[in-house]
Motif scaffolding. Structure first.
Motif, PDB file in Angstrom:
ATOM      1  N   GLU A 176      78.657  10.576  41.661  1.00 54.22           N
ATOM      2  CA  GLU A 176      79.131  11.738  40.946  1.00 54.22           C
ATOM      3  C   GLU A 176      80.081  11.308  39.822  1.00 54.22           C
ATOM      4  OE1 GLU A 176      79.594  11.085  44.091  1.00 54.22           O
ATOM      5  OE2 GLU A 176      78.235  12.435  45.170  1.00 54.22           O
ATOM      6  N   PRO A 177      80.069  12.008  38.688  1.00 53.87           N
ATOM      7  CA  PRO A 177      80.929  11.631  37.554  1.00 53.87           C
ATOM      8  C   PRO A 177      82.400  11.518  37.937  1.00 53.87           C
ATOM      9  CG  PRO A 177      79.323  13.268  36.866  1.00 53.87           C
ATOM     10  CD  PRO A 177      79.187  13.150  38.355  1.00 53.87           C
ATOM     11  N   GLU A 178      82.888  12.418  38.794  1.00 57.76           N
ATOM     12  CA  GLU A 178      84.303  12.373  39.181  1.00 57.76           C
ATOM     13  C   GLU A 178      84.608  11.110  39.968  1.00 57.76           C
ATOM     14  OE1 GLU A 178      82.200  14.812  39.873  1.00 57.76           O
ATOM     15  OE2 GLU A 178      82.850  16.392  38.462  1.00 57.76           O
ATOM     16  N   TRP A 179      83.695  10.742  40.876  1.00 55.98           N
ATOM     17  CA  TRP A 179      83.887   9.520  41.663  1.00 55.98           C
ATOM     18  C   TRP A 179      83.885   8.308  40.754  1.00 55.98           C
ATOM     19  CZ3 TRP A 179      81.810   4.810  42.545  1.00 55.98           C
ATOM     20  CH2 TRP A 179      82.169   4.138  43.714  1.00 55.98           C
ATOM     21  N   LEU A 180      82.964   8.291  39.802  1.00 57.57           N
ATOM     22  CA  LEU A 180      82.837   7.142  38.913  1.00 57.57           C
ATOM     23  C   LEU A 180      84.062   7.002  38.018  1.00 57.57           C
ATOM     24  CD1 LEU A 180      80.790   4.928  38.527  1.00 57.57           C
ATOM     25  CD2 LEU A 180      79.691   6.288  36.735  1.00 57.57           C
ATOM     26  N   GLU A 181      84.611   8.132  37.559  1.00 63.03           N
ATOM     27  CA  GLU A 181      85.823   8.072  36.742  1.00 63.03           C
ATOM     28  C   GLU A 181      86.988   7.485  37.536  1.00 63.03           C
ATOM     29  OE1 GLU A 181      86.428   8.546  33.482  1.00 63.03           O
ATOM     30  OE2 GLU A 181      84.241   8.603  33.417  1.00 63.03           O
ATOM     31  N   SER A 182      87.100   7.884  38.785  1.00 66.14           N
ATOM     32  CA  SER A 182      88.149   7.327  39.652  1.00 66.14           C
ATOM     33  C   SER A 182      87.928   5.840  39.863  1.00 66.14           C
ATOM     34  CB  SER A 182      88.159   8.074  40.987  1.00 66.14           C
ATOM     35  OG  SER A 182      89.096   7.502  41.877  1.00 66.14           O
ATOM     36  N   ASN A 215      90.566   2.740  38.793  1.00 66.87           N
ATOM     37  CA  ASN A 215      91.241   1.942  39.813  1.00 66.87           C
ATOM     38  C   ASN A 215      90.599   0.591  40.088  1.00 66.87           C
ATOM     39  OD1 ASN A 215      93.302   3.991  40.889  1.00 66.87           O
ATOM     40  ND2 ASN A 215      91.390   5.140  41.003  1.00 66.87           N
ATOM     41  N   HIS A 216      89.561   0.243  39.323  1.00 68.82           N
ATOM     42  CA  HIS A 216      88.806  -0.958  39.626  1.00 68.82           C
ATOM     43  C   HIS A 216      88.879  -1.960  38.483  1.00 68.82           C
ATOM     44  CE1 HIS A 216      85.856  -2.994  42.156  1.00 68.82           C
ATOM     45  NE2 HIS A 216      85.201  -3.327  41.062  1.00 68.82           N
TER      46      HIS A 216
END
Length: 263
Positions: A162-168, A172-173
């Protein structure tokens, strides 16, 4: 009413009444050992886990009593017994058992090593393989973990999040360099993941290991949910990327489709 606990967005929340903090801490101590920290004092392990030295030492001594840790009185290290935890998954989980005959089909059709992997946190984990053993990076060993973005299978699974997960994940990565070809620019990685998502398959060349290429397709269950990735790895040799894709992509796609109703 107690509030739920969730440390992993992919798992359901757990009521506080059912939470066993000691189990969480014991597992976190096992996980704090890695290739850069194979042997640790109680203080060092505690610092990595966010626990006091005294508490960490008690956990380590308990793990030593159970056979999961050894010690010389100062330093602690994991024993081979820890491998039982991962082996239990490989032997009991349904997915590794289902895919094995299909991996044999991929190897026969491509003459390359075939793998199925799943995502766990920021990493991919290889849960099934078939093909000749080659002098490859340990990241290709069954049960090993690798940062997702440096493999074709990992890039594929990242691209489908999901876009939100990928942005996070991007926020943080850190994109660690393994070779001179590793993508370390987040902007370039965004472009690559968008391309992978649009085309529905992924190719990665020399990002984890020089002169090796991976090609991956999604492995979906009967409901269309992504269960993992099916991939092959190969020495690059003199074969062009386009020729490699033309040679193996149809085999991967057809095999993944054949598995769909069984997963």
């Amino acid at each position: 009413m107690t509030s739920p606990i969730s440390t992993n967005p992919s798992t359901p929340a757990l009521d506080k009444r059912d939470w066993i903090a000691g189990l969480e801490k014991g597992l976190s101590i096992i996980e704090c050992f890695d290739d850069a920290n194979p042997r640790l004092t109680a203080s060092q392990a505690g610092a990595r886990c966010g626990l006091t030295r005294t508490a960490t030492r008690r956990y380590l001594l308990t793990l030593a009593h159970l056979g999961y840790v050894a010690s010389d009185g100062k330093l602690f290290w994991l024993t081979p017994r820890v491998l039982r935890l991962g082996q239990s998954y490989l032997e009991s989980a349904r997915l590794p058992r289902i895919v094995q005959p299909f991996l044999q089909r991929v190897t026969a059709g491509t003459q390359e090593s075939a793998y199925v992997c799943v995502m766990d946190g920021d990493d991919i984990v290889y849960i099934a393989r078939n093909g000749a053993n080659r002098a490859l990076n340990t990241g290709y060993v069954l049960g090993a973990r690798v940062q997702a973005q440096v493999t074709a299978a990992g890039m594929l699974m990242l691209s489908m999040r999901e876009p939100e997960w990928l942005e996070s994940w991007f926020a943080n990565h850190e994109l660690k360099a393994y070779t001179s070809h590793t993508i370390t620019s987040k902007e370039r990685m965004r472009v690559e993941l968008a391309r992978v998502r649009a085309q529905g398959w992924a190719i990665s060349e020399q990002q984890l290991e020089l002169n090796h290429r991976g090609i991956a397709v999604p492995l979906r269950d009967r409901h269309g949910n992504m269960a993992g990735a099916l991939s092959v790895t190969m020495p690059m040799g003199h074969e062009a990327s386009e020729d490699a894709v033309a040679r193996v992509l149809s085999v991967l796609s057809e095999t993944a489709q054949a598995m769909r109703n069984l997963i």
